[in-house]
Design a protein around this motif. Structure first.
Motif, PDB file in Angstrom:
ATOM      1  N   ARG A 151       0.821  -1.204   0.000  1.00  0.00           N
ATOM      2  CA  ARG A 151       0.000   0.000   0.000  1.00  0.00           C
ATOM      3  C   ARG A 151       0.857   1.258   0.000  1.00  0.00           C
ATOM      4  NH1 ARG A 151      -5.411   0.166   3.690  1.00  0.00           N
ATOM      5  NH2 ARG A 151      -6.408   1.969   2.746  1.00  0.00           N
ATOM      6  N   ILE A 152       1.912   1.255   0.794  1.00  0.00           N
ATOM      7  CA  ILE A 152       2.790   2.419   0.840  1.00  0.00           C
ATOM      8  C   ILE A 152       3.530   2.594  -0.486  1.00  0.00           C
ATOM      9  CG2 ILE A 152       4.897   3.312   1.910  1.00  0.00           C
ATOM     10  CD1 ILE A 152       3.960   2.325   4.553  1.00  0.00           C
ATOM     11  N   LEU A 153       3.981   1.485  -1.074  1.00  0.00           N
ATOM     12  CA  LEU A 153       4.685   1.574  -2.354  1.00  0.00           C
ATOM     13  C   LEU A 153       3.765   2.108  -3.456  1.00  0.00           C
ATOM     14  CD1 LEU A 153       6.761  -1.737  -2.289  1.00  0.00           C
ATOM     15  CD2 LEU A 153       7.619   0.602  -2.075  1.00  0.00           C
ATOM     16  N   GLN A 154       2.503   1.697  -3.444  1.00  0.00           N
ATOM     17  CA  GLN A 154       1.556   2.225  -4.428  1.00  0.00           C
ATOM     18  C   GLN A 154       1.367   3.722  -4.238  1.00  0.00           C
ATOM     19  OE1 GLN A 154      -1.804  -0.286  -3.624  1.00  0.00           O
ATOM     20  NE2 GLN A 154      -1.172  -1.879  -5.060  1.00  0.00           N
ATOM     21  N   ALA A 155       1.252   4.134  -2.976  1.00  0.00           N
ATOM     22  CA  ALA A 155       1.119   5.568  -2.708  1.00  0.00           C
ATOM     23  C   ALA A 155       2.373   6.324  -3.128  1.00  0.00           C
ATOM     24  CB  ALA A 155       0.833   5.792  -1.217  1.00  0.00           C
ATOM     25  N   LEU A 156       3.548   5.701  -2.937  1.00  0.00           N
ATOM     26  CA  LEU A 156       4.796   6.348  -3.344  1.00  0.00           C
ATOM     27  C   LEU A 156       4.874   6.499  -4.861  1.00  0.00           C
ATOM     28  CD1 LEU A 156       7.486   4.771  -0.989  1.00  0.00           C
ATOM     29  CD2 LEU A 156       6.793   7.161  -1.106  1.00  0.00           C
ATOM     30  N   LEU A 157       4.365   5.526  -5.592  1.00  0.00           N
ATOM     31  CA  LEU A 157       4.358   5.640  -7.046  1.00  0.00           C
ATOM     32  C   LEU A 157       3.519   6.824  -7.499  1.00  0.00           C
ATOM     33  CD1 LEU A 157       4.091   1.906  -8.201  1.00  0.00           C
ATOM     34  CD2 LEU A 157       6.050   3.444  -8.441  1.00  0.00           C
ATOM     35  N   VAL A 158       2.355   6.977  -6.885  1.00  0.00           N
ATOM     36  CA  VAL A 158       1.496   8.124  -7.222  1.00  0.00           C
ATOM     37  C   VAL A 158       2.199   9.428  -6.838  1.00  0.00           C
ATOM     38  CG1 VAL A 158      -0.712   9.245  -6.737  1.00  0.00           C
ATOM     39  CG2 VAL A 158      -0.605   6.755  -6.976  1.00  0.00           C
ATOM     40  N   ALA A 159       2.809   9.443  -5.635  1.00  0.00           N
ATOM     41  CA  ALA A 159       3.521  10.646  -5.199  1.00  0.00           C
ATOM     42  C   ALA A 159       4.689  10.959  -6.124  1.00  0.00           C
ATOM     43  CB  ALA A 159       4.023  10.466  -3.764  1.00  0.00           C
ATOM     44  N   THR A 160       5.378   9.926  -6.613  1.00  0.00           N
ATOM     45  CA  THR A 160       6.494  10.139  -7.541  1.00  0.00           C
ATOM     46  C   THR A 160       6.017  10.782  -8.833  1.00  0.00           C
ATOM     47  OG1 THR A 160       7.675   8.245  -6.606  1.00  0.00           O
ATOM     48  CG2 THR A 160       8.350   8.999  -8.798  1.00  0.00           C
ATOM     49  N   ALA A 161       4.900  10.277  -9.363  1.00  0.00           N
ATOM     50  CA  ALA A 161       4.350  10.863 -10.587  1.00  0.00           C
ATOM     51  C   ALA A 161       3.987  12.333 -10.381  1.00  0.00           C
ATOM     52  CB  ALA A 161       3.122  10.069 -11.035  1.00  0.00           C
ATOM     53  N   LEU A 162       3.365  12.640  -9.237  1.00  0.00           N
ATOM     54  CA  LEU A 162       3.020  14.041  -8.935  1.00  0.00           C
ATOM     55  C   LEU A 162       4.276  14.885  -8.767  1.00  0.00           C
ATOM     56  CD1 LEU A 162       0.086  13.523  -6.405  1.00  0.00           C
ATOM     57  CD2 LEU A 162      -0.078  14.304  -8.768  1.00  0.00           C
ATOM     58  N   LEU A 163       5.302  14.275  -8.175  1.00  0.00           N
ATOM     59  CA  LEU A 163       6.565  14.996  -7.966  1.00  0.00           C
ATOM     60  C   LEU A 163       7.213  15.349  -9.295  1.00  0.00           C
ATOM     61  CD1 LEU A 163       8.561  15.950  -5.784  1.00  0.00           C
ATOM     62  CD2 LEU A 163       9.675  13.728  -5.967  1.00  0.00           C
ATOM     63  N   VAL A 164       7.216  14.414 -10.229  1.00  0.00           N
ATOM     64  CA  VAL A 164       7.787  14.669 -11.557  1.00  0.00           C
ATOM     65  C   VAL A 164       7.035  15.812 -12.239  1.00  0.00           C
ATOM     66  CG1 VAL A 164       8.114  13.703 -13.859  1.00  0.00           C
ATOM     67  CG2 VAL A 164       8.678  12.337 -11.840  1.00  0.00           C
ATOM     68  N   LEU A 165       5.720  15.773 -12.162  1.00  0.00           N
ATOM     69  CA  LEU A 165       4.921  16.834 -12.782  1.00  0.00           C
ATOM     70  C   LEU A 165       5.198  18.182 -12.121  1.00  0.00           C
ATOM     71  CD1 LEU A 165       1.488  14.993 -13.226  1.00  0.00           C
ATOM     72  CD2 LEU A 165       3.149  15.567 -15.006  1.00  0.00           C
ATOM     73  N   THR A 166       5.301  18.183 -10.787  1.00  0.00           N
ATOM     74  CA  THR A 166       5.537  19.438 -10.063  1.00  0.00           C
ATOM     75  C   THR A 166       6.890  20.040 -10.418  1.00  0.00           C
ATOM     76  OG1 THR A 166       4.175  18.651  -8.225  1.00  0.00           O
ATOM     77  CG2 THR A 166       5.663  20.488  -7.778  1.00  0.00           C
ATOM     78  N   ILE A 167       7.938  19.220 -10.412  1.00  0.00           N
ATOM     79  CA  ILE A 167       9.278  19.721 -10.724  1.00  0.00           C
ATOM     80  C   ILE A 167       9.341  20.200 -12.167  1.00  0.00           C
ATOM     81  CG2 ILE A 167      11.699  19.059 -10.949  1.00  0.00           C
ATOM     82  CD1 ILE A 167      10.837  19.336  -8.075  1.00  0.00           C
ATOM     83  N   THR A 168       8.751  19.445 -13.079  1.00  0.00           N
ATOM     84  CA  THR A 168       8.775  19.838 -14.495  1.00  0.00           C
ATOM     85  C   THR A 168       8.031  21.145 -14.705  1.00  0.00           C
ATOM     86  OG1 THR A 168       8.806  17.493 -15.106  1.00  0.00           O
ATOM     87  CG2 THR A 168       8.234  19.077 -16.831  1.00  0.00           C
ATOM     88  N   PHE A 169       6.885  21.277 -14.061  1.00  0.00           N
ATOM     89  CA  PHE A 169       6.101  22.513 -14.194  1.00  0.00           C
ATOM     90  C   PHE A 169       6.846  23.700 -13.591  1.00  0.00           C
ATOM     91  CE2 PHE A 169       3.063  25.536 -12.350  1.00  0.00           C
ATOM     92  CZ  PHE A 169       2.361  25.910 -13.497  1.00  0.00           C
ATOM     93  N   ALA A 170       7.475  23.490 -12.429  1.00  0.00           N
ATOM     94  CA  ALA A 170       8.161  24.597 -11.754  1.00  0.00           C
ATOM     95  C   ALA A 170       9.400  25.047 -12.529  1.00  0.00           C
ATOM     96  CB  ALA A 170       8.549  24.173 -10.340  1.00  0.00           C
ATOM     97  N   LEU A 171      10.125  24.104 -13.109  1.00  0.00           N
ATOM     98  CA  LEU A 171      11.358  24.451 -13.819  1.00  0.00           C
ATOM     99  C   LEU A 171      11.135  24.763 -15.294  1.00  0.00           C
ATOM    100  CD1 LEU A 171      13.811  21.851 -12.219  1.00  0.00           C
ATOM    101  CD2 LEU A 171      13.367  24.214 -11.526  1.00  0.00           C
ATOM    102  N   ARG A 172       9.928  24.476 -15.775  1.00  0.00           N
ATOM    103  CA  ARG A 172       9.543  24.782 -17.164  1.00  0.00           C
ATOM    104  C   ARG A 172      10.439  24.061 -18.182  1.00  0.00           C
ATOM    105  NH1 ARG A 172       6.421  27.187 -14.158  1.00  0.00           N
ATOM    106  NH2 ARG A 172       5.359  29.152 -14.608  1.00  0.00           N
ATOM    107  N   SER A 173      11.022  22.928 -17.799  1.00  0.00           N
ATOM    108  CA  SER A 173      11.941  22.249 -18.703  1.00  0.00           C
ATOM    109  C   SER A 173      12.096  20.794 -18.274  1.00  0.00           C
ATOM    110  CB  SER A 173      13.308  22.940 -18.701  1.00  0.00           C
ATOM    111  OG  SER A 173      14.285  22.141 -19.322  1.00  0.00           O
ATOM    112  N   LEU A 174      11.899  19.860 -19.229  1.00  0.00           N
ATOM    113  CA  LEU A 174      12.124  18.451 -18.936  1.00  0.00           C
ATOM    114  C   LEU A 174      13.595  18.188 -18.650  1.00  0.00           C
ATOM    115  CD1 LEU A 174       9.843  16.585 -21.514  1.00  0.00           C
ATOM    116  CD2 LEU A 174       9.720  16.468 -19.018  1.00  0.00           C
ATOM    117  N   ARG A 175      14.480  18.895 -19.383  1.00  0.00           N
ATOM    118  CA  ARG A 175      15.908  18.687 -19.185  1.00  0.00           C
ATOM    119  C   ARG A 175      16.325  19.110 -17.776  1.00  0.00           C
ATOM    120  NH1 ARG A 175      20.536  21.664 -19.640  1.00  0.00           N
ATOM    121  NH2 ARG A 175      22.422  20.545 -20.322  1.00  0.00           N
TER     122      ARG A 175
END
Length: 785
Positions: free
Chosen positions: A643-667
């Motif tokens: 259950r925790i690992l599943q929640a971490l996967l969702v959190a990881t996906a949100l984290l990737v989106l947040t960092i990408t949006f904040a930095l305005r660059s995939l690179r």
């Protein structure tokens, strides 16, 4: 801000903190039930596991041993010592039997109080005597002759008060029936071990998962023992699940306290060396204090009670928040206002705060109440720490500061960092090393056995096993489950099973197996025994004939006749009525109503032939089976982890989106997320390579280390083109890294496995995150090209 304005702001801030503190003191209710940090059970076996761990008879047992201080020199000394210990055992048992904190106290001595006085007539319905022996003239004559012999024995003092009401000694037979099936040897009327220790079994009212209640029960026993005459020359020792829970809580609190004191002193010293400003040090503590108080206040509003573990771990997880004031202090330029300095930092700080909060959302999504509290506390605390740093602390800091970028050692350090070789294949090399270590790592990957996390010393565990064997205390691993539509159906099934159980014990497949009908027969059996009781006239006639020629005065046994007549008219004893007796809690733990049916729980001691025990219920159509609590706990841990690992996967996906949006660059997002991801898996690989099995606490520590590493990567990724600003970034990061290593490195030396797992994992994570963030910084590659 002018001096008067800063003073006013500081005063208001302190008043708000005082108000929050008062609010917390008035509303905070601290819970100690460890089940709050266990996942909600999803299967019947897991539900039963949670109930038994907290409320089962095995979890409530305290095993006591009274031993003489010093060593007896002769056999006479040993005999005198045993006599003194037996007296202490009897007096202690007598005291505890009248204390509401204990539901059962056994020491091998006979106790008339085993039955409630109002239920004494029920002894003829509870005892199995009438199953094989009619209460006729021949039986009464034999019993009276035996009592006459007993009156000339050392047991005469005990029998004189009992004889008029119970010449057949049914109460004594019941006391023996309810004693542990495999009792130790008896000396001077009480249990003794082979090591000449007087032994007692105490069942507490407090659940086994309530360290506070168990602490009160243990302190009550200690105080009662110390008040006994002659206790000064003896030592009282404890064992059992409740004692271990108290011991673990005390050890954890002690180690956390001394580690906290040392690390706090070291942290203060580090900040003074880094910034050489007492005022800045004191002011930078305000966001952390605000975070802690706001987090606790939020918990008191959302949850009815806050678990003590939430507070302990929450303050540890809030260690991320200490970076916010450090970043502000390190990035200030000489002559520049702190408000202006923080404007350039704020977008990056806000990204770091948001990303860390998203990571901690995995705890909330786990569905476990304790972890939900931990998530709420940490997220609220991080937000308050970040925003109070941005909008309050910067207005209070001194106007004149020294620019850390001008420190000679920092210039040299930055030069060393810039000259480090940074080949582009570093991520690939690290990834290959991780895969190789994980593939070659010894042992299982996951740690499912909660017992492996216990900080109890081998000596205490060995003593527990020895006392448990001597006392015949039930194992905490196996339960025999009986199922029926009604409680009477369970009791009837238990009675039908008893002959097979007796054969198992005779074959030494098990040492003992205690079924619910041992304490309460079914209504049908009680009624059958009731019909065998003679009426008053018949009993008086047979008793008179049996007494002929014996020196018992006429009318002596009239209380006995009255009890038998009363028993003939009593309604059968039900579990509800039995619950009011001293043994009521014992039966309640063995007879459970759930989901429209009833369960009977048989406790097992000394399993030698598991296959024979499992075969006991194979031909009963699912009405009986053996439950392995260890297997159920491992399945619960595995489900919890999933259950925790599943929640971490969702959190990881949100984290990737947040960092990408904040930095305005995939690179740019890649240069932040790649070192954080590689460092996290590198910690796992290194720990697995040295034989460490990964537990739930390692996952929690990895999330904490990931939050710290995210900060390092975010700031190293920022390319300002200003060497001085790069030195400030290095300075802030070095202070953050050293402070984290100081705190969590100390935890890594703890003897508590949970604290050690967190300390080691976070320390490794901080080191790996720091190194990879530097080596994979994009502008570093550019400067080398």
């Amino acid at each position: 801000m002018r001096g008067s304005g800063r003073a006013a702001l500081l005063t208001v801030w302190l008043l708000v903190l005082a108000g929050l503190g008062l609010f917390v003191v008035q509303r905070l209710q601290v819970s100690t039930d460890l089940r709050s940090f266990m996942p909600a059970p999803t299967t019947p076996d897991q539900r039963l596991l949670m109930e038994q761990v907290g409320d089962g008879p095995g979890s409530r047992l305290l095993l006591l041993a009274i031993r003489q201080s010093g060593t007896a020199a002769t056999l006479d000394d040993v005999a005198q010592s045993d006599a003194r210990l037996a007296t202490l055992s009897k007096r202690l048992a007598e005291k505890l039997q009248h204390d509401h904190r204990y539901s059962q106290v056994l020491n091998g001595s006979f106790a008339l109080g085993a039955l409630d006085p109002s239920l004494l007539p029920y002894r003829y319905l509870l005892s199995p005597t009438l199953d094989t022996q009619p209460m006729d003239e021949a039986y009464l004559a034999d019993q009276l002759q035996q009592r006459l012999e007993d009156l000339s024995s050392p047991a005469a003092g005990m029998l004189e008060g009992l004889l008029p009401r119970d010449p057949t000694l049914e109460v004594l037979k019941l006391a023996e029936r309810w004693a542990p099936a495999r009792s130790p040897q008896v000396r001077d009327g009480v249990w003794f071990s082979k090591q000449h220790e007087a032994l007692l079994l105490v069942q507490t009212v407090a659940p086994g998962f309530d360290p506070s209640g168990q602490q009160q029960a243990i302190e009550g026993i200690r105080h009662a023992f110390q008040a006994l005459p002659g206790s000064a020359g003896a030592t009282l020792e404890f064992s059992g699940p409740g004692y271990f829970s108290v011991l673990v809580a005390a050890q954890t609190r002690y180690q956390a306290d001394w580690i906290g004191r040392i690390s706090t002193l070291g942290f203060i010293t580090l900040l003074l060396l880094a910034y050489r400003s007492v005022s800045s040090l004191l002011l930078s503590a305000l966001p952390i204090a605000s975070a802690a108080l706001a987090g606790i206040a939020a918990l008191t509003l959302v949850f009815p009670a806050v678990h003590g573990i939430t507070l302990a771990f929450g303050f540890t997880l809030l260690g991320v928040a200490q970076e916010y004031p450090i970043r502000v202090l390190s990035h200030r330029r000489a002559g520049e206002d702190a408000v202006r300095s923080v404007r350039a930092l704020w977008p990056l700080l806000l990204t770091a705060i948001a990303s860390t909060c998203i990571a901690y959302l995995a705890f909330y999504a786990s569905g476990v109440n304790g972890l939900k509290q931990l998530a709420a506390f940490t997220i609220v605390g991080l937000l308050v720490a970040g925003f109070s740093t941005r909008y309050l602390l910067v207005r209070l800091l001194p106007v004149r500061v020294r620019d850390v970028a001008d420190m000679p050692w920092l210039v040299r350090a930055r030069g060393i960092v810039d000259r480090l070789p940074r080949p582009r294949w570093i991520p690939l090399l690290v990834a290959l090393a991780i895969m190789a270590m994980l593939a070659l790592a010894p042992g299982p990957f996951w740690q499912n056995d909660l017992a492996a996390l216990t900080p109890i010393s081998p000596q205490l565990l060995q003593r527990d096993a020895r006392l448990r064997e001597a006392l015949g205390a039930p194992d905490v691993r196996y339960l025999l489950m009986l199922q029926a539509p009604t409680a009477q159906g369970v009791l009837a099934l238990s009675e039908q099973l008893q002959p097979q159980v007796d054969r198992l014990i005779a074959r030494h497949a098990v040492d003992a197996l205690e079924l619910p009908s041992r304490y309460l027969p079914s209504v049908a059996v009680q009624e059958a025994r009731q019909r065998k009781l003679p009426n008053r006239a018949t009993l008086q006639r047979d008793l008179a004939k049996a007494s002929q020629g014996l020196p018992f005065r006429p009318g002596l046994f009239q209380p006995f006749v009255n009890d038998v007549e009363t028993a003939r008219q009593l309604p059968p004893l039900t579990p509800q009525r039995y619950a009011q007796t001293p043994l009521g809690q014992r039966l309640a733990a063995m007879l459970v109503h759930r989901d429209g049916h009833w369960l009977g729980l048989g406790t097992v001691s000394g399993v030698h032939d598991l296959a024979a025990l499992q075969a006991l219920g194979r031909d009963r159509g699912g009405t009986m089976r053996l439950l392995d609590l260890k297997a159920a706990s491992e399945s619960l841990v595995a489900a919890y982890r999933t259950r925790i690992l599943q929640a971490l996967l969702v959190a990881t996906a949100l984290l990737v989106l947040t960092i990408t949006f904040a930095l305005r660059s995939l690179r740019r997002a890649w240069h932040v997320l790649a070192p954080m991801t590689l460092a996290t898996f590198l910690v796992l690989a290194v720990e697995r390579m040295v034989g460490i099995e990964i537990s739930l606490f390692h996952l929690i520590a990895l999330i904490l280390a990931g939050g710290l590493g995210l900060h390092y990567a975010l700031f190293f990724e920022r390319d300002t083109g200003d060497p001085a600003e790069q030195r400030r970034t290095l300075h802030a990061t070095l202070v953050c890294v050293l402070s984290a290593l100081l705190v969590f490195g100390m935890l890594g030396w703890a003897s508590i496995p949970v604290l050690r797992a967190i300390g080691l994992t976070v320390s490794l994570g901080v080191a790996f995150h720091f190194c990879l963030s530097i080596l994979m910084a994009p502008h570093a590659h550019a400067s080398k090209d």
